[in-house]
Write a protein that holds these residues in place. Structure first.
Motif, PDB file in Angstrom:
ATOM      1  N   UNK A  17       0.655  -1.274  -0.192  1.00 38.15           N
ATOM      2  CA  UNK A  17       0.051   0.110   0.187  1.00 38.15           C
ATOM      3  C   UNK A  17       0.932   1.379   0.031  1.00 38.15           C
ATOM      4  N   UNK A  18       0.304   2.292  -0.637  1.00 40.71           N
ATOM      5  CA  UNK A  18       1.094   3.702  -0.761  1.00 40.71           C
ATOM      6  C   UNK A  18      -0.076   4.699  -0.469  1.00 40.71           C
ATOM      7  N   UNK A  19       0.259   5.593   0.449  1.00 38.29           N
ATOM      8  CA  UNK A  19      -0.486   6.636   1.051  1.00 38.29           C
ATOM      9  C   UNK A  19      -0.015   7.824   0.302  1.00 38.29           C
ATOM     10  N   UNK A  20      -0.684   8.778  -0.412  1.00 37.27           N
ATOM     11  CA  UNK A  20       0.159  10.025  -0.983  1.00 37.27           C
ATOM     12  C   UNK A  20      -0.777  11.080  -0.717  1.00 37.27           C
ATOM     13  N   UNK A  48      -6.012  13.076  -0.409  1.00 37.64           N
ATOM     14  CA  UNK A  48      -5.147  12.075   0.039  1.00 37.64           C
ATOM     15  C   UNK A  48      -5.551  10.801  -0.766  1.00 37.64           C
ATOM     16  N   UNK A  49      -4.581  10.151  -1.584  1.00 41.72           N
ATOM     17  CA  UNK A  49      -4.766   9.063  -2.540  1.00 41.72           C
ATOM     18  C   UNK A  49      -4.120   7.710  -1.624  1.00 41.72           C
ATOM     19  N   UNK A  50      -5.118   6.815  -1.502  1.00 40.03           N
ATOM     20  CA  UNK A  50      -4.868   5.650  -1.028  1.00 40.03           C
ATOM     21  C   UNK A  50      -4.680   4.372  -1.983  1.00 40.03           C
ATOM     22  N   UNK A  74      -6.732  -1.614  -4.955  1.00 38.96           N
ATOM     23  CA  UNK A  74      -7.903  -0.846  -4.420  1.00 38.96           C
ATOM     24  C   UNK A  74      -7.104   0.682  -4.430  1.00 38.96           C
ATOM     25  N   UNK A  75      -8.024   1.499  -5.114  1.00 40.90           N
ATOM     26  CA  UNK A  75      -7.562   2.959  -5.403  1.00 40.90           C
ATOM     27  C   UNK A  75      -8.987   3.899  -4.482  1.00 40.90           C
ATOM     28  N   UNK A  76      -8.381   4.826  -3.736  1.00 44.11           N
ATOM     29  CA  UNK A  76      -9.369   5.645  -3.082  1.00 44.11           C
ATOM     30  C   UNK A  76      -8.748   6.930  -2.877  1.00 44.11           C
ATOM     31  N   UNK A  77      -9.480   8.115  -3.396  1.00 42.30           N
ATOM     32  CA  UNK A  77      -8.882   9.516  -3.376  1.00 42.30           C
ATOM     33  C   UNK A  77      -9.959  10.066  -2.319  1.00 42.30           C
TER      34      UNK A  77
END
Length: 108
Positions: A72-75, A88-90, A101-104
């Motif tokens: 996972x990356x959180x940006x 925040x992009x997860x 899984x992509x969540x903004x």
């Protein structure tokens, strides 16, 4: 009308808004998934964004438990000099199956 946090350019200013209830502190990389409660992992967001993040984290926990994701990356994405992330992009994925899984999360 959306809030504008462009004038919030320091930790102290963000903390003052948190005392007023306009912002809350969250961990970018969730503690439930191994994130550390350290300053570099802590940001301030609106209560609504914190709720959206909590929902995303619950989904990610289920996906990790099911083996659907394993990294996972959180940006955080900022506007100008603001100390408050605008979004925040997860992003999570599985290196073997290609699951993702992509969540903004929109903060402001």
């Amino acid at each position: 009308m959306k809030p504008d946090f462009s004038a919030v350019q320091s930790h102290d200013a963000a903390k003052a808004l948190a005392v007023e209830g306009k912002l809350v502190a969250i961990l970018l990389f969730p503690a439930e998934l191994g994130g550390q409660d350290v300053e570099a992992n802590r940001v301030y967001v609106t209560p609504e964004a914190a709720q959206a993040r909590a929902s995303a984290v619950a989904s990610l926990i289920r996906m990790v438990q099911q083996g659907a994701v394993d990294k996972m990356n959180v940006i955080p994405i900022y506007k100008g000099k603001s100390f408050i992330p605008a979004t925040i992009e997860m992003k999570a994925s599985n290196s073997k199956t290609g699951g993702h899984f992509d969540q903004q999360i929109v903060v402001w």
